[in-house]
Structures are given as structure tokens and as C-alpha cells.
Design an enzyme around this catalytic site. Structure first.
Site, PDB file in Angstrom:
ATOM      1  CB  CYS A  78     -11.281  10.168  -3.297  1.00 25.46           C
ATOM      2  SG  CYS A  78     -11.290   8.882  -2.081  1.00 25.46           S
ATOM      3  CB  CYS A 409      -1.332  -0.594  11.662  1.00 29.85           C
ATOM      4  SG  CYS A 409      -1.871   0.305  13.116  1.00 29.85           S
TER       5      CYS A 409
END
Ligand SMILES: C[S@@+](CC[C@H](N)C(=O)[O-])C[C@H]1O[C@@H](n2cnc3c(N)ncnc32)[C@H](O)[C@@H]1O
Length: 451
Positions: A78, A409
Site C-alpha cells: 500500500c 507541510c
């Protein structure tokens, strides 16, 4: 010359900013997935490009003390988490160092991040689930994570980073979609209905929001779908559909239609209440966000006498969080729905000294200072990953507030923008907050003071 499929024994000399191990063979750089600095590993070369190669671990010969057994069954497939093979504390150290290296490279001097604030319980933290619909093994619609660099879907029954209620609601929705044989959007043909499922929760209120991103307006069995969702999950306050019929990687289209409920959910951050509507940005880690905002406000050392700008303000969270300590607050944000939320949020919290404007910071900020003759003492900026536009930074430097608090971020664009602001500002301090545990992402909060 290194070739695909060759096997080498190497020492991992460093970790890159995505957490990948870095090794050298005859001076040639090799990025080794899930390898940790200090380890000796046998690797297999997967891909070679002109300046570097990618490899995977075949065997670990000497293990790092940071290595742990990943606690997730689909971790190797994943693309969600990238650091579950390390103990949590060491992931924090890795992120801090990676951000410092990025800053150092751009600013050409050593930069020390004074602390990284981790999460006490770094599990199930995401309040937002955002997954693509795809065809599962049975040929029917399902959701999951994409395998990295592919369009192959990895299905799972559990996820260690998503809020459990959002995940269980998603599983129920997938069941309905399978039972009714609803179609999945196909990028190649442009046909099929379901593109993405987005679910959000206000963790302090328990309220849930469901947004279907669809290729066309009509959802078959829509009324049944609404009844099914709200019967099983009465905490659902909003169901909406966003129409995106463009062949694009951008998730949301322009039009959002509410098909059930209030149109927004509520959540709290500290003592403040916020309403969030489907098109508005809201930070994904509601536990860490309070620490992030507190850090930003502490760094600003507000006295209550300042006029403050909250740029890229979303639903007004940073400014409202600081509102007790400011004389006047102005917020700017490009998404109109978020500004409508921000104005409501000011009312909801009894704040009368705030004004919010829709617009791109690049232009709206000029308007605010040139036409409305507003001055700022402190400016908070919290741009998306691409950082601030050069024009916005130039205007900030013209306004010349005493302090700029930059929340970011993305250390790479933060470094670039600090480089520009340093013409007039002195970088005082950088802290980091782990908003995205077990992924390679990290949030930085920086105070710059006028020279
Ligand atoms: C990282 S989010 C921060 C939002 C808010 N400060 C918070 O903490 O929730 C960045 C915000 O910038 C907005 N945005 C993106 N580009 C913009 C632009 N050019 N001008 C104004 N806002 C923009 C996005 O819609 C988003 O709400």
C-alpha cells in the site's frame, strides 16, 4: 554499469526525505525501499536511470535497532504509510533530519529544527478518508489504496491510520455499491460513475460527512443509498456529491450538490468550534492540529494589540485559534465555501474582530493593503504544498509586518520561501509537528522576524 535484476550487498549510508535508504555502488546512488541507515543488506536492482537506481531488500544482513516488524498486513503493497518498518520515535528523528537537510540544501547553512512534536498514540489519527473507487477482484466496485506508482488497487479491511468510524462507514458504502452493481469510472474510456469516496469525521462531535465524487450527476438508487447510510450511521450529517467529468488527476470537480443533511459537520479545536463543509480544507490530524496551532500562536508572542493576517486561512482555524490575543484579524482564502465557513465560525465563537475574504493571496492581499489601507503586525501563512507564490511573498515584504509565522507541510517549498523572505526577515526558530505519523510527511512551523 549497474543492471536491472543484479544483486549487491551494500551498506545503507543515509535515508532520503521519503524515508528510503541510500546506498552507493562504485559511487552510483541506489535508493533502497524500506532500508534504514546503518543496515547491511542484500539488494536486488529494480530499475536503473541515468543518475541513480532503485532497489528492494532481498535480505537484511545487519539490522538497525530502529527496525520493527510492520504491524499492517498490506504495508508492503500500500502507498499510504512509508515508515511502519521503524519504531515511532525513530521515524520522528528521521523526519526532523530529512527536513533539516532539505532546509540546509536550499539555504546553504546548517538549520536546526528545535523540536519535533510527536503523537502519544499515533494510530487511527486521520479524520479524513479519501479513496478511489476501482474494480475489485470480483469485477465489482470497491475502494482501497493505490499501490505506489500504479493504478492497481489494494483492498483492505482495516487501516491503522484512518479513524475507525470512517473506515467502517466506507466498508458499508462499498457493500451497497457492490449490491447495486454501481459502475466505476474508467479513465481510459471516460465512462462509469464512481470516482472517489471522501468521508470526514469531527472527532470531538462524532459527526460524519460523506462525499461521492462522481462522473455524472445522476446516482442510481440515490434515495435508497441515503436511507441506507443514515439508518446504519445516524451520525452522518451531510451526504453530498461532487461532479467531476473531466479526465484529470484532480480529485474534485467544480460542482458540489448536497443530497442530505445540514451541509456541514462541526468539530472543535481547543475551546473553539468549527463548521466544515465538503469543499473546505480541514487539517487531517485533529489531535496534532491543536499542538500545531498552539505552537504557531506561541511563536508569534501576541500581546492583544496586533492586527493579524491569516493567509491561506481555510475555514479560519489559525486566526480564530489566536483571536483571543489579537486586536483585529483578517483572513484570505481562495475557496469561497471555506470563507463562508470561516465567517460562520467567527460568529459561532462570538468573535467580532475578524473579517474574511475570498481570493487568491497573490491578488487579494494587495487589495487589502492598497485599497483598504490595512496594515499587519503579524502574518500567519499556511499555504498548500506548492508554497507561497512569489508575488504573495513580495507583498508580504512590502507590508513588512514585524513577524511572519510560516506553517508548512512541505520543507522544500518552505526552504525556497524562507530564502526569499530572508531579504528582509531573520529566521528565528523552526519547530516541527508530526501531523502524519508513519508517512514521510512532516509539518514545520517557523517564526521569521523583521531585520
Ligand atoms: C494547508 S491549507 C491551510 C488551511 C488552514 N490554515 C488550516 O490550517 O486549516 C491551505 C489552504 O490554502 C488555500 N489556497 C490554496 N491556494 C490559495 C491561494 N492562491 N490563495 C488563497 N488560498 C489558497 C486552500 O484552499 C487551503 O484552504
Amino acid at each position: 554499469m549497474i543492471q536491472k535484476n543484479e544483486i549487491y550487498e551494500v551498506e545503507i549510508i543515509d535515508n532520503g526525505f521519503m524515508g528510503e535508504g541510500i546506498a552507493k555502488v562504485d559511487g552510483f546512488t541506489i535508493f533502497v525501499k524500506d532500508a534504514i541507515r546503518g543496515e547491511r543488506v542484500k539488494i536486488k536492482i529494480l530499475k536503473v536511470v541515468s543518475s541513480h537506481a532503485f532497489a528492494k531488500i532481498e535480505e537484511i544482513i545487519e539490522k538497525s535497532p530502529s527496525r520493527v516488524e510492520p504491524d499492517c498486513d498490506i504495508y508492503s503493497m500500500c502507498g499510504g504509510c512509508t515508515l511502519r518498518h521503524m519504531n515511532y520515535f525513530d521515524t520522528l528523528m528521521l523526519k526532523k533530519e530529512a527536513a533539516e537537510n532539505t532546509l540546509k540544501k536550499e539555504l546553504k547553512r546548517d538549520i536546526i529544527i528545535d523540536e519535533i512534536i510527536g503523537m502519544e498514540d499515533p494510530l487511527y489519527y486521520r479524520n479524513k478518508l479519501e479513496m478511489p473507487f476501482a474494480k475489485g477482484k470480483d469485477g465489482k466496485a470497491t475502494i482501497g489504496f493505490f499501490k505506489p506508482r500504479t493504478h492497481e488497487i489494494v483492498e483492505t479491511d482495516n487501516c491503522l491510520i484512518h479513524n475507525e468510524k470512517t473506515f467502517s462507514l466506507a466498508k458499508d458504502i462499498v457493500k451497497f455499491v457492490k449490491d447495486k452493481n454501481l459502475s466505476v469510472y474508467n479513465e481510459e474510456t471516460g465512462e462509469g460513475l464512481l470516482r472517489h469516496l471522501i468521508i470526514r469525521i469531527g472527532i470531538h462531535t462524532g459527526e460524519l460527512m460523506v462525499l461521492f465524487v462522481v462522473n455524472e450527476e445522476k446516482i442510481p438508487h440515490e434515495k435508497e443509498l441515503i436511507d441506507y447510510i443514515t439508518d446504519l450511521h445516524p451520525e452522518v450529517k451531510v451526504i453530498a456529491k461532487n461532479i467531476n467529468d473531466k479526465n484529470t488527476n484532480v480529485i474534485l470537480g467544480k460542482r458540489t450538490i448536497s443530497i442530505f443533511g445540514t451541509g456541514y459537520i462541526e468539530d472543535t479545536i481547543g475551546k473553539f468550534k468549527f463548521r466544515i463543509s465538503p469543499r473546505s480544507f480541514y487539517q487531517v490530524n485533529p489531535v496534532q492540529v491543536e499542538k500545531l496551532y498552539q505552537k504557531a500562536v506561541d511563536l508569534a508572542e501576541l500581546t492583544g494589540e496586533e492586527t493579524v493576517f491569516d493567509l491561506y486561512c481555510g475555514i479560519g482555524t489559525i486566526g480564530i485559534f489566536a483571536s483571543d490575543k489579537v486586536k483585529k484579524l483578517y483572513g484570505i482564502e481562495t475557496v469561497d465555501a471555506a470563507i463562508i465557513d470561516a465567517r460562520e465560525n467567527a460568529k459561532l465563537n462570538g468573535i467580532e474582530n475578524a473579517e474574511f475574504f475570498t481570493g487568491d493571496v497573490e491578488y487579494a492581499l494587495k487589495d487589502l493593503v492598497e485599497k483598504q489601507k490595512v496594515k499587519a503586525d503579524v502574518i500567519f501563512v499556511d499555504p498548500p504544498r506548492r508554497g507561497c507564490d512569489k508575488e504573495a511573498l513580495d507583498t508580504i515584504m512590502k507590508i513588512a509586518p514585524e513577524k511572519v509565522v510560516y506553517v508548512s507541510c512541505n520543507p522544500a517549498t518552505l526552504a525556497r520561501d524562507i530564502g526569499i523572505l530572508e531579504e528582509k526577515y531573520h529566521l528565528e526558530k523552526i519547530s516541527a509537528v508530526d501531523m502524519f505519523p508513519y508517512t514521510s510527511h512532516v509539518e514545520c512551523v517557523t517564526i521569521l522576524e523583521r531585520k
